[in-house]
Design a protein around this motif. Structure first.
Motif, short mmCIF file in Angstrom:
data_model
loop_
_atom_site.label_atom_id
_atom_site.label_comp_id
_atom_site.label_asym_id
_atom_site.label_seq_id
_atom_site.Cartn_x
_atom_site.Cartn_y
_atom_site.Cartn_z
N PRO A 1 0.82 -1.21 0.00
CA PRO A 1 0.00 0.00 0.00
C PRO A 1 0.86 1.26 0.00
CG PRO A 1 -0.14 -1.13 2.13
CD PRO A 1 0.69 -1.99 1.23
N GLY A 2 0.39 2.32 -0.67
CA GLY A 2 1.15 3.55 -0.79
C GLY A 2 1.26 4.30 0.53
N VAL A 3 2.45 4.80 0.79
CA VAL A 3 2.68 5.59 2.01
C VAL A 3 2.74 7.07 1.63
CG1 VAL A 3 4.26 6.07 3.92
CG2 VAL A 3 3.93 3.71 3.14
N GLY A 4 1.93 7.88 2.28
CA GLY A 4 1.95 9.33 2.07
C GLY A 4 2.41 10.03 3.33
N VAL A 5 3.20 11.07 3.19
CA VAL A 5 3.68 11.85 4.34
C VAL A 5 3.03 13.23 4.31
CG1 VAL A 5 5.68 12.86 5.52
CG2 VAL A 5 5.93 10.68 4.32
N ILE A 6 2.41 13.62 5.41
CA ILE A 6 1.97 15.01 5.58
C ILE A 6 3.08 15.70 6.37
CG2 ILE A 6 0.23 16.54 6.57
CD1 ILE A 6 -1.76 14.16 6.39
N LEU A 7 3.78 16.62 5.71
CA LEU A 7 4.92 17.29 6.35
C LEU A 7 4.45 18.67 6.78
CD1 LEU A 7 7.94 16.91 6.95
CD2 LEU A 7 8.43 17.73 4.64
N VAL A 8 4.17 18.83 8.08
CA VAL A 8 3.62 20.11 8.53
C VAL A 8 4.74 21.12 8.79
CG1 VAL A 8 1.33 19.41 9.34
CG2 VAL A 8 3.28 19.13 10.87
N ALA A 9 4.64 22.24 8.08
CA ALA A 9 5.68 23.26 8.11
C ALA A 9 5.07 24.65 8.15
CB ALA A 9 6.57 23.11 6.86
N ALA A 10 3.83 24.75 8.67
CA ALA A 10 3.11 26.03 8.59
C ALA A 10 3.16 26.84 9.88
CB ALA A 10 1.66 25.78 8.17
N GLY A 11 3.97 26.40 10.84
CA GLY A 11 4.04 27.13 12.11
C GLY A 11 4.90 28.39 11.98
N SER A 12 4.68 29.33 12.89
CA SER A 12 5.46 30.58 12.83
C SER A 12 6.82 30.40 13.50
CB SER A 12 4.69 31.70 13.51
OG SER A 12 4.54 31.38 14.88
N GLY A 13 6.87 29.51 14.49
CA GLY A 13 8.13 29.29 15.18
C GLY A 13 8.53 30.47 16.04
N SER A 14 7.55 31.03 16.76
CA SER A 14 7.84 32.24 17.54
C SER A 14 8.91 31.99 18.61
CB SER A 14 6.56 32.77 18.18
OG SER A 14 5.85 31.71 18.76
N ARG A 15 8.99 30.75 19.12
CA ARG A 15 9.99 30.45 20.17
C ARG A 15 11.41 30.45 19.64
NH1 ARG A 15 6.91 25.15 22.17
NH2 ARG A 15 6.47 25.19 19.93
N LEU A 16 11.54 30.40 18.30
CA LEU A 16 12.88 30.42 17.70
C LEU A 16 13.36 31.86 17.52
CD1 LEU A 16 14.85 28.29 16.72
CD2 LEU A 16 13.84 28.45 14.45
N GLY A 17 12.42 32.80 17.45
CA GLY A 17 12.77 34.21 17.35
C GLY A 17 13.40 34.61 16.03
N ALA A 18 13.17 33.85 14.95
CA ALA A 18 13.74 34.20 13.64
C ALA A 18 12.75 35.12 12.91
CB ALA A 18 13.98 32.95 12.82
N ASP A 19 13.22 35.77 11.83
CA ASP A 19 12.31 36.68 11.12
C ASP A 19 11.60 36.00 9.96
OD1 ASP A 19 14.56 36.44 9.62
OD2 ASP A 19 15.10 38.57 9.63
N VAL A 20 11.79 34.70 9.79
CA VAL A 20 11.02 33.92 8.82
C VAL A 20 10.38 32.75 9.57
CG1 VAL A 20 12.37 34.49 6.75
CG2 VAL A 20 13.07 32.55 8.17
N PRO A 21 9.29 32.17 9.01
CA PRO A 21 8.70 31.00 9.69
C PRO A 21 9.77 29.90 9.88
CG PRO A 21 7.28 31.74 7.89
CD PRO A 21 8.56 32.53 7.78
N LYS A 22 9.64 29.16 10.98
CA LYS A 22 10.69 28.22 11.39
C LYS A 22 11.20 27.29 10.28
CE LYS A 22 9.55 25.01 14.56
NZ LYS A 22 9.25 24.60 15.95
N ALA A 23 10.28 26.75 9.49
CA ALA A 23 10.68 25.76 8.49
C ALA A 23 11.57 26.37 7.39
CB ALA A 23 9.45 25.12 7.85
#
Ligand code: C5P
Length: 266
Positions: free
Chosen positions: A1-23
């Motif tokens: 059976p086919g394996v699909g990956v949902i790769l969630v990368a839509a967080g802001s990453g505020s705890r990282l303190g960067a000026d772009v979203p974490k991903a």
């Protein structure tokens, strides 16, 4: 059976303190999402990856997906991103039907299965982003892995263990590690209400693997939880823990980012 990956990368990453979203924070010359895509595609069982990205970064996400796909399939031609249904642009539009996601895919050789990577916009909470990815998976996918892009150094062996356990019959499988600290449950005032036996606790990671029908039933009730296994637990379905890996840690703070840089530097 086919394996699909949902790769969630839509967080802001505020705890990282960067000026772009974490991903999209660079790590050894490649955004975190690029490393996560490489990791997911290095698992040969994976036939499809749906990247869930912030609306502001859909085009960048698609470029990273295309690059990761051609890196893994060097002998194949990568087709340009195509609109599955509509011809409208997908940047800057907040809520687009998942099926209009542009997909990049490898042109399959004779008899070889095609691998596909799609990009869809995320939601306000992690659970909403997973639901958006789930709605965009191809019908052929019957085993779904939900993976945090922020766990970008997850070894391929973890993906393989999770897939193997789902294929062996478990409806839901999560990688986990023993905890080293004693964990206290507290009330709102900070007063301890319980001390669970440490040997019975696991810190869980991703990729979390599910039979597709089970994950769909769970998300149909609610997507509100910090991990997908908790939604499946609410259905009363069993969730199995397999061995995780310290390298599957989630890049959350600047110290985590430093640790990831040191690991990649060897
Ligand atoms: O914020 P946290 O580190 O717990 O997020 C875990 C993963 O979920 C990250 O990869 C993040 O990009 C993703 N996420 C998402 N949509 C959100 C919030 C988080 O895809 N709204």
């Amino acid at each position: 059976p086919g394996v699909g990956v949902i790769l969630v990368a839509a967080g802001s990453g505020s705890r990282l303190g960067a000026d772009v979203p974490k991903a999209f924070v660079p790590l050894a010359g490649l955004p975190i999402l690029g490393h996560a895509l490489r990791g997911a595609l290095s698992c040969p069982d994976v036939a499809e990856v749906v990247v869930v990205a912030p609306v502001s970064h859909l085009a960048v996400a698609r470029e990273l997906a295309e690059a990761a796909l051609s890196e893994h399939e060097p002998s194949r031609v990568t087709t340009p991103a195509r609109q599955a249904e509509s011809s409208t642009t997908d940047d800057g539009d907040v809520c687009r039907p998942a099926r209009s996601a542009a997909y990049v895919s490898t042109r399959a050789g004779s008899g070889e299965p095609q691998r596909r990577v799609g990009v869809v916009p995320g939601g306000a909470e992690r659970g909403d982003s997973v639901a958006a990815g789930l709605a965009a998976l191809s019908p052929e996918v019957s085993v779904v892995l939900v993976h945090d892009a922020a766990r970008c150094l997850t070894p391929v062996a973890v993906f393989e263990r999770v897939v193997a356990a789902v294929r062996a019959g478990a409806p839901a499988v999560v990688p986990g590690t023993a905890v080293v600290d004693t964990i206290k449950q507290v009330d709102e005032t900070g007063r301890v209400v319980a001390t669970p036996e440490r040997s019975m606790l696991r810190a869980v990671q991703t990729p979390q693997g599910f039979r597709r029908d089970v994950l769909e039933r769970a998300h149909a009730l609610s997507s509100d939880a910090t991990d997908d296994a908790a939604l499946v637990e609410r259905l009363g379905e069993p969730v199995l823990v397999v061995d995780g890996d310290a390298l599957a840690f989630k890049v959350t703070t600047p110290a985590d980012l430093d640790a990831a840089r040191r690991i990649l530097a060897g």
